[in-house]
Design a protein around this motif. Structure first.
Motif, short mmCIF file in Angstrom:
data_model
loop_
_atom_site.label_atom_id
_atom_site.label_comp_id
_atom_site.label_asym_id
_atom_site.label_seq_id
_atom_site.Cartn_x
_atom_site.Cartn_y
_atom_site.Cartn_z
N TYR A 75 56.78 98.05 35.21
CA TYR A 75 55.35 98.19 34.78
C TYR A 75 55.15 98.73 33.40
O TYR A 75 55.52 100.04 33.38
CB TYR A 75 54.47 98.99 36.02
CG TYR A 75 53.01 98.71 35.63
CD1 TYR A 75 52.47 99.39 34.75
CD2 TYR A 75 52.30 98.00 36.46
CE1 TYR A 75 50.97 99.12 34.42
CE2 TYR A 75 50.88 97.88 36.39
CZ TYR A 75 50.14 98.36 35.30
OH TYR A 75 48.91 98.27 35.15
N GLU A 116 47.08 91.81 37.59
CA GLU A 116 46.23 91.07 38.47
C GLU A 116 46.86 89.97 39.27
O GLU A 116 46.60 89.41 40.25
CB GLU A 116 44.94 90.65 37.78
CG GLU A 116 43.94 91.80 37.32
CD GLU A 116 44.29 92.66 36.16
OE1 GLU A 116 45.19 91.97 35.45
OE2 GLU A 116 43.93 93.90 36.14
N ASP A 117 48.08 89.71 38.75
CA ASP A 117 48.65 88.52 39.42
C ASP A 117 49.28 88.75 40.48
O ASP A 117 49.50 89.80 41.05
CB ASP A 117 49.81 88.05 38.33
CG ASP A 117 49.32 87.28 36.97
OD1 ASP A 117 48.18 86.64 36.93
OD2 ASP A 117 50.08 87.43 35.99
N ASP A 118 49.82 87.80 41.33
CA ASP A 118 50.64 88.18 42.42
C ASP A 118 52.04 88.73 42.36
O ASP A 118 52.53 88.08 41.54
CB ASP A 118 50.86 86.87 43.45
CG ASP A 118 49.56 86.22 44.28
OD1 ASP A 118 48.35 87.13 44.30
OD2 ASP A 118 49.13 85.13 44.32
N LEU A 119 52.16 89.78 42.94
CA LEU A 119 53.41 90.33 42.46
C LEU A 119 54.59 89.84 43.48
O LEU A 119 54.14 90.27 44.83
CB LEU A 119 53.19 91.92 42.32
CG LEU A 119 52.17 92.60 41.52
CD1 LEU A 119 52.11 93.92 41.44
CD2 LEU A 119 52.50 91.88 40.12
N GLU A 121 57.63 90.52 45.89
CA GLU A 121 58.31 91.97 46.38
C GLU A 121 59.50 92.02 45.60
O GLU A 121 60.37 91.40 45.66
CB GLU A 121 58.29 91.75 47.93
CG GLU A 121 56.94 91.82 48.45
CD GLU A 121 56.24 93.09 48.54
OE1 GLU A 121 56.69 94.13 48.39
OE2 GLU A 121 54.83 92.92 48.35
N PHE A 139 46.42 101.63 42.32
CA PHE A 139 46.17 99.94 42.24
C PHE A 139 47.46 99.12 42.84
O PHE A 139 47.12 98.29 43.59
CB PHE A 139 46.01 99.80 40.53
CG PHE A 139 45.81 98.12 40.45
CD1 PHE A 139 44.53 97.65 40.59
CD2 PHE A 139 46.88 97.33 39.93
CE1 PHE A 139 44.43 96.21 40.40
CE2 PHE A 139 46.75 95.91 39.81
CZ PHE A 139 45.62 95.37 39.88
N LEU A 140 48.41 99.57 42.46
CA LEU A 140 49.79 98.80 42.90
C LEU A 140 49.80 98.89 44.51
O LEU A 140 50.15 97.88 45.14
CB LEU A 140 51.10 99.11 42.27
CG LEU A 140 51.06 98.79 40.90
CD1 LEU A 140 52.23 99.29 40.26
CD2 LEU A 140 51.37 97.21 40.76
N GLY A 142 47.61 98.73 46.63
CA GLY A 142 46.81 97.80 47.29
C GLY A 142 47.33 96.39 47.23
O GLY A 142 46.63 95.44 47.64
N LYS A 143 48.57 95.99 46.53
CA LYS A 143 48.65 95.01 46.26
C LYS A 143 50.28 94.54 46.62
O LYS A 143 50.50 93.56 46.71
CB LYS A 143 49.01 94.47 44.62
CG LYS A 143 47.64 94.64 44.02
CD LYS A 143 47.52 94.04 42.50
CE LYS A 143 48.27 92.72 42.34
NZ LYS A 143 47.38 91.88 42.15
N THR A 144 51.18 95.50 46.84
CA THR A 144 52.45 95.34 47.08
C THR A 144 53.14 96.34 48.22
O THR A 144 52.51 97.40 48.11
CB THR A 144 53.12 95.30 45.77
OG1 THR A 144 54.72 95.09 46.08
CG2 THR A 144 53.39 96.96 44.99
#
Length: 158
Positions: A75, A116-119, A121, A139-140, A142-144
């Motif tokens: 990142y 904002e993209d799908d990350l 795993e 932030f991350l 909440g996404k991964t």
């Protein structure tokens, strides 16, 4: 006479207001540049520590392998991200992609996605923008489900 005094007072008031506006702008600019200088000082300190650990024969790749890490994302693909990618690219740690909000301005040998993209795993996401680590980590998270590490913490763990 009244018009003359009014004109002089208006000119003085305008000059004072203009001076205050310039002073406020200058103060804002100074704060901006001081913040940037502080960020760059922290980057130089981290580069120094990274280089010192390399001189001791330690590497980020060896540490990650010792932690069972096989896949990673980076990142922040500016200076630090590029150096990290170069260190890891032939190490056996698969760098699957980079993440950067300025995706369209990054030229790299790997795919770059925006936050904002799908990350996809990976075992770990290494955050090179360590000055903003806490907010990026929040932030991350909440996404991964990937483990999230600060490059700063990683370098000092070596």
């Amino acid at each position: 006479m009244k018009k003359g005094i009014t004109g002089v007072l208006s000119a003085v008031a305008g000059g004072v207001a203009g001076g205050l506006a310039v002073s406020a702008r200058s103060s804002k600019e100074i704060k901006k540049w001081c913040g940037l200088a502080g960020k760059h000082l922290e980057m130089v300190k981290l580069y120094d520590q990274w280089f010192a650990t390399k001189q001791e024969g330690k590497s980020v790749a060896d540490y990650l392998k010792g932690e069972g890490i096989k896949t990673a994302a980076i990142y922040g693909m500016s200076f630090m991200g590029q150096r990290l990618y170069e260190e890891l690219k032939d190490s056996g740690i698969e760098i699957r992609y980079g993440i950067d909000k300025n995706q369209d301005k990054i030229c790299a040998d790997i795919d770059i996605v925006t936050p904002e993209d799908d990350l996809e795993e990976v075992d770990v996401i290494i955050v090179t923008a360590f000055c903003f680590f806490d907010e990026i980590e929040d932030f991350l998270m909440g996404k991964t489900d990937s483990r999230i590490l600060s490059l700063e913490d990683l370098i000092y763990m070596l």
